[in-house]
Design a protein around this motif. Structure first.
Motif, short mmCIF file in Angstrom:
data_model
loop_
_atom_site.label_atom_id
_atom_site.label_comp_id
_atom_site.label_asym_id
_atom_site.label_seq_id
_atom_site.Cartn_x
_atom_site.Cartn_y
_atom_site.Cartn_z
N ASP A 1 0.80 -1.22 0.00
CA ASP A 1 0.00 0.00 0.00
C ASP A 1 0.83 1.27 0.00
OD1 ASP A 1 -2.82 -1.15 0.37
OD2 ASP A 1 -1.73 -2.09 2.04
N PHE A 2 2.04 1.21 0.56
CA PHE A 2 2.85 2.43 0.64
C PHE A 2 4.33 2.08 0.64
CE2 PHE A 2 4.78 6.12 2.76
CZ PHE A 2 4.20 7.15 2.02
N TYR A 3 5.10 2.84 -0.12
CA TYR A 3 6.55 2.67 -0.21
C TYR A 3 7.24 3.88 0.39
CZ TYR A 3 5.91 -1.12 -3.65
OH TYR A 3 5.56 -2.29 -4.29
N ALA A 4 8.22 3.62 1.27
CA ALA A 4 9.08 4.68 1.80
C ALA A 4 10.51 4.17 1.68
CB ALA A 4 8.73 5.01 3.24
N CYS A 5 11.13 4.45 0.56
CA CYS A 5 12.41 3.81 0.21
C CYS A 5 13.56 4.81 0.24
CB CYS A 5 12.30 3.17 -1.17
SG CYS A 5 10.98 1.93 -1.28
N GLY A 6 14.76 4.28 0.07
CA GLY A 6 15.95 5.12 0.05
C GLY A 6 16.37 5.64 1.40
N SER A 7 16.01 4.93 2.47
CA SER A 7 16.42 5.36 3.81
C SER A 7 17.92 5.16 3.98
CB SER A 7 15.67 4.58 4.89
OG SER A 7 16.05 3.22 4.89
N PHE B 1 9.61 5.32 9.09
CA PHE B 1 8.50 4.70 9.81
C PHE B 1 7.46 5.76 10.20
CE2 PHE B 1 11.19 0.94 11.60
CZ PHE B 1 10.99 0.25 10.42
N ARG B 2 7.94 6.88 10.72
CA ARG B 2 7.01 7.95 11.14
C ARG B 2 6.23 8.48 9.95
NH1 ARG B 2 11.70 9.43 14.33
NH2 ARG B 2 11.32 8.92 16.53
N ARG B 3 6.90 8.59 8.80
CA ARG B 3 6.23 9.08 7.60
C ARG B 3 5.11 8.13 7.19
NH1 ARG B 3 8.73 9.08 1.53
NH2 ARG B 3 6.93 9.96 0.47
N VAL B 4 5.40 6.82 7.22
CA VAL B 4 4.39 5.83 6.86
C VAL B 4 3.19 5.91 7.80
CG1 VAL B 4 3.89 3.36 6.69
CG2 VAL B 4 6.04 4.26 5.80
N LEU B 5 3.45 5.97 9.09
CA LEU B 5 2.37 6.03 10.07
C LEU B 5 1.50 7.26 9.86
CD1 LEU B 5 4.40 4.98 13.25
CD2 LEU B 5 2.72 3.57 12.03
N LYS C 1 1.19 9.07 7.06
CA LYS C 1 0.51 8.99 5.77
C LYS C 1 -0.71 8.06 5.84
CE LYS C 1 0.14 9.55 1.25
NZ LYS C 1 -0.10 10.86 0.61
N MET C 2 -0.58 6.98 6.57
CA MET C 2 -1.64 5.97 6.62
C MET C 2 -2.60 6.18 7.78
SD MET C 2 0.34 2.60 5.20
CE MET C 2 -1.18 2.03 4.43
N GLY C 3 -2.28 7.13 8.65
CA GLY C 3 -3.17 7.46 9.75
C GLY C 3 -3.33 6.33 10.76
N ILE C 4 -2.25 5.61 11.01
CA ILE C 4 -2.28 4.48 11.93
C ILE C 4 -1.32 4.73 13.09
CG2 ILE C 4 -1.75 2.01 12.18
CD1 ILE C 4 -2.71 1.63 9.32
N PRO C 5 -1.76 4.58 14.33
CA PRO C 5 -0.87 4.80 15.48
C PRO C 5 0.27 3.78 15.51
CG PRO C 5 -3.18 4.70 16.16
CD PRO C 5 -3.13 4.22 14.75
N ALA C 6 1.39 4.20 16.06
CA ALA C 6 2.55 3.31 16.14
C ALA C 6 2.22 2.02 16.88
CB ALA C 6 3.70 4.04 16.84
N ALA C 7 1.36 2.12 17.90
CA ALA C 7 1.01 0.94 18.70
C ALA C 7 0.25 -0.10 17.90
CB ALA C 7 0.19 1.35 19.92
#
Length: 227
Positions: free
Chosen positions: A141-147, A156-160, A162-168
């Motif tokens: 569903d989502f790519y966050a590459c080139g780290s 990780f924070r960007r993905v969370l 963008k997707m509106g999902i809590p880290a927990a």
């Protein structure tokens, strides 16, 4: 130390369902270890760090990611240069790198559960898509590459966000100690696969929420922590 696929759960794991799984790529979904070993001496010559003898490979698997960098004598300022060059090499040789045998079925079955899937990797999105193939790539569903090597936490924070999902409610899955460290930094659960780079001893010492011996273990763990 955890010694089963569903390791002793942390308070986070007991309290929240899993709505998002964030995968590492190399060593987790793609079987790139042998290919990397075939080019590591080339990288060592180009960037002037210590070469790896065949009898040292197993020893390095028992070290943390930072200990490996120190052993090889790689200066921190060189790491972005090495990562950029490595991404270029992967792009030229992607046809030599295959997915682990269980990866296609894992992605298909996980997507069918409704749990969201993201990819966070130091590799490029183009390389990951090329190795995955169009069908498997579409399940992510989502790519966050080139780290950067130790820069997964911001991704990780960007993905969370963008997707509106809590880290927990997220689980990060990788094959190196740095993957566990990054997940902990963000407040996510951490799962470690045992078919990738780092040894069970090195990973288990960090007490991830789960150690996965085969892809089915991932599906079983997520099924036990569904909304």
């Amino acid at each position: 130390m955890a010694d089963t696929a569903s390791a002793q759960a942390s308070p986070i794991a007991r309290a929240a369902p899993i709505r998002l799984v964030i995968f590492d790529f190399d060593g987790t979904l793609s079987d790139s270890g042998d290919w990397f070993l075939s080019v590591v001496d080339q990288l060592a010559r180009r960037f002037r760090f210590r070469t790896v003898a065949p009898d040292q490979v197993e020893m390095l698997r028992h070290k943390s990611s930072r200990e490996v960098i120190d052993f090889l004598g790689i200066s921190r300022w060189k790491m972005p240069l090495i990562a950029r060059h490595l991404r270029k090499l992967v792009g030229l040789n992607a046809h030599q790198i295959e997915l682990f045998p269980g990866t296609p079925d894992l992605l298909e079955r996980l997507a069918d559960t409704g749990v969201k899937i993201a990819l966070v990797t130091s590799n490029s999105e183009a390389n990951a898509r090329k190795i995955l193939g169009d069908g498997h790539a579409a399940r992510i569903d989502f790519y966050a590459c080139g780290s950067s090597l130790f820069g997964k936490a911001p991704k990780f924070r960007r993905v969370l966000k963008k997707m509106g999902i809590p880290a927990a409610q997220a689980l990060a899955i990788g094959d190196e100690t740095r993957d566990v460290d990054a997940a902990r930094e963000v407040g996510m659960r951490a799962g470690s696969v045992l078919w990738g780079y780092a040894s069970e001893t090195a990973l288990g010492a960090l007490e991830p929420d789960a150690l996965f011996r085969e892809p089915q273990d991932i599906l079983d763990y997520i099924a036990a922590h569904r909304p």
